[in-house]
Design an enzyme around this catalytic site. Structure first.
Site, PDB file in Angstrom:
ATOM      1  N   CYS A 192      -2.388   2.965   8.963  1.00 30.45           N
ATOM      2  CA  CYS A 192      -3.371   2.027   8.432  1.00 30.45           C
ATOM      3  C   CYS A 192      -4.433   1.745   9.445  1.00 30.45           C
ATOM      4  CB  CYS A 192      -2.737   0.555   8.511  1.00 30.45           C
ATOM      5  SG  CYS A 192      -1.570   0.335   6.783  1.00 30.45           S
ATOM      6  N   HIS A 215       0.806  -1.307  -0.097  1.00 30.73           N
ATOM      7  CA  HIS A 215      -0.037   0.115   0.167  1.00 30.73           C
ATOM      8  C   HIS A 215       1.085   1.276  -0.096  1.00 30.73           C
ATOM      9  CE1 HIS A 215      -3.858  -1.915   1.656  1.00 30.73           C
ATOM     10  NE2 HIS A 215      -3.984  -1.771   0.367  1.00 30.73           N
TER      11      HIS A 215
END
Length: 702
Positions: free
Chosen positions: A264, A168
């Protein structure tokens, strides 16, 4: 506490590592401590709540990664682009996050299910609100970026992720207040790093070491001058402090086991909005059409791999599979890339593979005038060995003098446009040069369904191998040579002095005398040692009959050069009766043209040697025109040069004792060639013997 900044979090009530969808999860299935995870999450929650407002979404059983709310979506103002998870293991989170956003009055935008996008995990706003950094490569699709730009009315800058550990964008990239950037450059490709450097000044780029990167130091939460992360080295602490940031470290080791940390675990729902800035995206697209045995020959896989490896994205618009063994398949594929530059690089490779513009994407090739003699405009198209056509003024024009590593120049006549391959040095004022990759197509033979490796250097099921029976390859080559001679075709031989040293000179002379060779290309050395053998019985001072060095033989080649120079040329030495045998003698006697290209190491050289390398290239190219076969005999440099000048469709035979030479020539991708790893003298001897056996009448193939 900052009232204007809000985050969304989700308690880790159901958190665990239940599956593997990233490298961090490997070996950590059910190895996280629930109590420690809760403690670490609550510490992070308290830190953020002390500095901003935190909203909570209800955790749902069965969805352990719901705790990573960064992946819920991407929020700007009261608009949110809902995530479309790549892995099925997380797709069940989508309706729960959608329900929360709608309950809070957000307008929810949803991408098609086949276009993955994982929210603020792969899309990070510049903290000044100037643009959106959007990642792609592992979890999010590049094709999602135009829709995001339109829905959120923001400029999108696409960054390609290259290291699967940083799957990511937020694992390796963190925009900070004041225009600063915390990031790990090796996680990105070259184009993305250039884009970052163009947008963020050097003094505001904080590049991490790998040690900090794998501790997820980039996976940080930034609230004004506060940076919250799992862990930082002393060097990183010092750099952040010197930039004016206050660092708060809070251990999140249990969440690292699932591939996440502080960023996150949070989704910022109040991002800065710049009303004066509006949507733009750099993504460029092109639609290609492919025809052939796309699956059996592996063409489709190779095309799609080229797109992904080149930094692009694709969507197969339609695919028509051939119904029978002999039937052809066809496909239309939309190709996307983060910039025209990247797309052109991808398209150049797809064109080499035989892709052509789709019927609804056929445009004229871009052209610009030659700015000065011998110079092409920037971004000129580089030609290949494959027959090429360019679209000019609505018509496809065949490119003349096809060769690789040249530009394509267009001129105009009363009959219409004329296109030809031209070396840069030969470009002239008044010509137009083809740019980019639009309006260009190459013409390929349809690959056989059982041709598993079409880019292998092979002809008649041949290949590069020292273990295959040389006799079988010789039979193939002899058959082709006989057909070419009998139909009045043209064979070019490029040869090095090893031909003479290994005793192959007499056999090459036979081929020339019996009409199997129409052109000889080489360097000064092959002619010198051929004439040395003819006049003195040695090659490089070695007696050719006894295989031993002759006393004083190292001087023989110089004496030979001097003798020929005294005559003025090889032809005059033949005319005078001095040279009466050998390869060069047969060339003169049988009117076979030859070019001897000089080099820095030449002795003498012979008067026939072309010492101007540019002129030598031109003479090579002229003699190679309309060739049916090129026989390359133990001369790496001359063979590679000839290979670069020769278009596809010309049969090529490369003979060398060194497999690396044969393999080097295989990089051209010709499908009508063989490589023979053997002694060139033995090969020529077998070839001459095989040709003499071919006395049975056969049908000449035209």
């Amino acid at each position: 506490m900052t009232d204007s900044i809000r985050f969304l979090m989700c308690a880790p009530d159901h958190y665990d590592v239940d599956y593997v969808i990233n490298p961090w999860m490997e070996g950590n299935i059910h190895k996280s401590s629930r109590s420690l995870a809760v403690e670490q999450w609550e510490n992070l929650y308290k830190i953020i709540k002390d500095n901003a407002i935190v909203d909570l979404v209800k955790p749902e059983p069965g969805w352990p990664d719901m705790v990573f709310t960064a992946n819920a979506g991407l929020v700007l103002g009261k608009n949110v682009v809902l995530s479309r998870f790549y892995h099925p293991e997380r797709q069940g989170e989508e309706p729960h996050f959608k329900a929360w956003f709608e309950s809070q009055g957000f307008t929810v935008y949803e991408l098609p299910k086949e276009v993955p996008f994982e929210g603020a995990g792969d899309a990070l706003f510049d903290r000044e609100g100037r643009w959106l950094w959007a990642g792609y490569g592992f979890r999010s699709e590049l094709d999602s970026h135009p829709a995001i730009a339109q829905w959120l009315d923001v400029e999108v800058l696409s960054l390609r992720l290259m290291d699967e550990r940083f799957y990511h964008l937020d694992t390796c990239f963190c925009p900070l207040s004041g225009g600063y950037l915390l990031y790990y450059p090796p996680a990105f490709d070259g184009y993305s790093n250039r884009l970052i450097e163009m947008r963020v000044p050097a003094e505001k780029r904080i590049a991490l070491s790998e040690a900090d990167a794998v501790n997820f130091s980039c996976n940080a939460v930034n609230i004004n001058d506060i940076v919250i992360m799992n862990k930082a080295s002393q060097e990183l602490r010092d750099r952040l402090k010197s930039a004016g940031f206050r660092l708060i470290e809070t251990p999140l080791t249990e969440f690292l086991k699932a591939g996440g940390a502080s960023k996150c675990l949070t989704l910022r729902t109040t991002e800065p909005i710049r009303e004066e800035l509006h949507a733009t995206t750099r993504i460029d697209t092109r639609t290609i059409h492919m025809v052939g045995h796309l699956l059996d020959a592996g063409l489709m896989n190779r095309a799609l791999d080229l797109i992904i490896e080149g930094g692009g994205s694709f969507k197969v618009l339609n695919f028509n599979l051939g119904e029978q063994r002999q039937s052809l398949s066809s496909a239309d594929v939309k190709v996307s890339a983060p910039s025209k530059e990247v797309l052109d690089d991808i398209m150049a490779q797809l064109i080499d593979l035989g892709a052509v513009p789709a019927s609804d994407d056929q445009q004229d090739a871009l052209r610009q005038p030659v700015p000065q003699p011998g110079v092409a405009p920037d971004n000129f198209y580089v030609s290949t060995i494959y027959p090429t056509e360019v679209r000019v003024k609505g018509q496809w024009v065949k490119v003349q003098k096809q060769r690789m590593d040249a530009s394509i120049a267009v001129t105009y006549t009363e009959e219409g446009p004329v296109a030809q391959c031209k070396l840069l040095r030969d470009l002239e004022i008044g010509e137009e040069v083809i740019l980019g990759t639009r309006g260009i197509r190459t013409l390929h033979k349809v690959e056989k369904r059982d041709q598993k490796a079409p880019d292998e250097f092979s002809f008649m099921s041949g290949g590069v191998s020292s273990e295959r029976r040389v006799e079988l390859m010789v039979e193939q080559v002899a058959w082709e040579l006989r057909q070419i001679r009998d139909r009045g075709g043209k064979v070019v031989v490029t040869a090095g002095p090893v031909v003479i040293h290994t005793g192959g000179g007499q056999h090459l002379a036979t081929l020339i005398r019996e009409g199997y060779v129409q052109v000889l290309l080489g360097g000064n050395a092959i002619a010198v040692h051929d004439i040395e053998q003819a006049l003195m019985g040695t090659s490089l001072g070695v007696d050719m009959n006894q295989g031993v060095a002759v006393q004083g033989g190292h001087r023989h080649h110089l004496k030979v050069i001097n003798k020929i120079r005294s005559h003025g040329s090889i032809a005059k030495a033949v005319e005078a009766g001095t040279l009466t045998q050998g390869v060069m003698y047969e060339c003169v006697q049988n009117n076979v043209p030859f070019v001897l290209a000089g080099s820095i190491r030449d002795d003498g050289p012979l008067p026939d040697t072309q010492v101007n390398m540019v002129d030598a290239q031109g003479e090579y190219a002229e003699l190679l025109y309309d060739t049916d076969m090129v026989l390359m005999l133990s001369s790496m440099l001359h063979s590679i040069g000839v290979g670069n000048m020769t278009p596809a469709g010309v049969k090529m035979v490369c003979v060398d004792i060194n497999p690396a030479v044969v393999t080097k020539l295989s990089d051209r991708g010709s499908l009508e060639s063989i490589g023979v790893v053997t002694d060139v003298g033995l090969f020529l001897s077998l070839l001459v013997n095989q040709l003499r056996k071919l006395t049975i009448p056969y049908e000449v193939v035209s």
